[in-house]
Write a protein that holds these residues in place. Structure first.
Motif, short mmCIF file in Angstrom:
data_model
loop_
_atom_site.label_atom_id
_atom_site.label_comp_id
_atom_site.label_asym_id
_atom_site.label_seq_id
_atom_site.Cartn_x
_atom_site.Cartn_y
_atom_site.Cartn_z
N ALA A 103 0.85 -1.19 0.00
CA ALA A 103 0.00 0.00 0.00
C ALA A 103 0.88 1.24 0.00
O ALA A 103 1.83 1.33 0.79
N PRO A 104 0.61 2.19 -0.86
CA PRO A 104 1.36 3.45 -0.81
C PRO A 104 1.18 4.11 0.56
O PRO A 104 0.13 3.97 1.20
N ALA A 105 2.20 4.84 0.99
CA ALA A 105 2.13 5.49 2.30
C ALA A 105 0.90 6.39 2.41
O ALA A 105 0.26 6.46 3.46
N VAL A 106 0.56 7.05 1.33
CA VAL A 106 -0.56 8.00 1.36
C VAL A 106 -1.89 7.30 1.58
O VAL A 106 -2.86 7.90 2.05
N ASP A 107 -1.96 6.00 1.26
CA ASP A 107 -3.22 5.26 1.39
C ASP A 107 -3.25 4.31 2.58
O ASP A 107 -4.28 3.69 2.85
N THR A 108 -2.15 4.16 3.28
CA THR A 108 -2.07 3.18 4.37
C THR A 108 -2.93 3.62 5.55
O THR A 108 -2.85 4.76 6.01
N THR A 109 -3.74 2.69 6.05
CA THR A 109 -4.59 2.99 7.19
C THR A 109 -3.87 2.68 8.50
O THR A 109 -2.88 1.94 8.52
N GLU A 110 -4.40 3.24 9.58
CA GLU A 110 -3.80 2.97 10.88
C GLU A 110 -3.90 1.49 11.23
O GLU A 110 -2.97 0.91 11.80
N LYS A 111 -5.01 0.86 10.87
CA LYS A 111 -5.16 -0.57 11.15
C LYS A 111 -4.13 -1.39 10.38
O LYS A 111 -3.54 -2.34 10.91
N GLN A 112 -3.91 -1.04 9.11
CA GLN A 112 -2.90 -1.76 8.34
C GLN A 112 -1.53 -1.64 8.99
O GLN A 112 -0.79 -2.64 9.11
N LEU A 113 -1.18 -0.45 9.41
CA LEU A 113 0.11 -0.26 10.07
C LEU A 113 0.18 -1.05 11.37
O LEU A 113 1.18 -1.72 11.65
N ASP A 114 -0.87 -0.97 12.17
CA ASP A 114 -0.89 -1.69 13.44
C ASP A 114 -0.75 -3.19 13.22
O ASP A 114 -0.05 -3.88 13.98
N ASP A 115 -1.41 -3.72 12.19
CA ASP A 115 -1.32 -5.16 11.92
C ASP A 115 0.12 -5.57 11.61
O ASP A 115 0.59 -6.63 12.08
N ILE A 116 0.81 -4.76 10.82
CA ILE A 116 2.20 -5.09 10.49
C ILE A 116 3.11 -4.96 11.71
O ILE A 116 3.98 -5.81 11.95
N VAL A 117 2.90 -3.91 12.49
CA VAL A 117 3.69 -3.76 13.72
C VAL A 117 3.47 -4.94 14.65
O VAL A 117 4.42 -5.50 15.23
N ASN A 118 2.21 -5.35 14.80
CA ASN A 118 1.88 -6.42 15.75
C ASN A 118 2.56 -7.74 15.38
O ASN A 118 3.08 -8.44 16.24
N ILE A 119 2.53 -8.09 14.11
CA ILE A 119 3.07 -9.40 13.73
C ILE A 119 4.58 -9.36 13.50
O ILE A 119 5.30 -10.30 13.86
#
Length: 254
Positions: A103-119
């Protein structure tokens, strides 16, 4: 499980690179406990393949994005090991489990980021913390990063950034665990033909050709290119490799 054998835990070992790592470890004479998120059938098949190689193996369900589940997983693992070996301890932890995000940075959602951080970060950090009391001195931890922590590919800003954080964490752990002679290294695969990310590298001919074109050895990587490197790091031959980032990419984007 033979008590004299070394024991490795491989997260995300039911498919792709994790499967290849688990089998490569078994070929080095190391017993394996692998984890899977949802596909028990595939995980059990990998365990059966390892047993056919003459090593012991077991598969446990674990969602590594949910650090709250580690309190339940740790006693399941250690109870199994005590029953099989008389000791709850392991020798190696391979933090491999993960998912992709394009996902481009401009389109990335907070949930998407949190999911990647979590795993990819929080899960790695707290599973390592949870299992360290059960790791034998002189053992090893291998974290799996990505070539995307070094080079840029549009749409991978979050994934690449978090993998870079794992690489820094690896060096800190190597320093802090040095007194226990526990080696901590990171393996960073380049683009690999697996079902990771929906098989994007494997199935998209344009992407595949583009990556092959910027790789010195002229092709995209295969799972067999990675597992043996991870297994090597769990042998005595690698005893003086510590705190290192080892990119396994065929010379991608040199």
């Amino acid at each position: 499980m033979n008590a004299k054998n070394k024991i490795a835990v491989v997260t995300g070992g039911s498919r792709g690179l994790g499967r290849n790592m688990a089998i490569a470890l078994a070929k080095k004479g190391i017993d394996v406990v692998l984890t899977y998120n949802t596909n028990k059938e595939a995980a059990d098949a990998v365990a059966a393949e390892i047993r056919a190689l003459g090593q012991k193996a077991a598969a446990f369900q674990l969602d590594t994005s949910n650090s709250g589940s580690f309190d339940e997983f740790a006693p399941q693992l250690t109870d199994y090991l005590k029953a099989e070996t008389g000791s709850p301890n392991i020798d190696f932890l391979i933090n491999n489990a993960g998912t992709a995000l394009y996902a481009p940075a401009v389109d990335t959602t907070e949930k998407q980021l949190d999911d990647i951080v979590n795993i990819h970060y929080k899960g790695v950090f707290f599973l390592t913390q949870k299992l360290l009391p059960f790791m034998n001195d002189g053992g090893g931890i291998i974290n799996i990063s990505s070539g995307l922590a070094r080079i840029t590919f549009p749409g991978s800003s979050v994934y690449g950034s978090i993998k870079a954080a794992v690489e820094v964490l690896t060096r800190y752990l190597a320093q802090e665990l040095g007194p226990r002679k526990i080696r901590v290294n990171v393996v960073a695969p380049g683009a690999i033909e697996t079902d990771f990310g929906g098989g994007r590298t494997r199935d998209n001919k344009e992407i595949n050709a583009r990556i092959a074109g910027i790789t010195a050895l002229g092709r995209v990587g295969l799972p067999d290119d990675i597992g043996g490197v991870v297994a090597f790091l769990c042998t005595e031959d690698a005893r003086w490799i510590n705190g290192q980032r080892i990119e396994v990419s065929g010379g991608q984007a040199l």
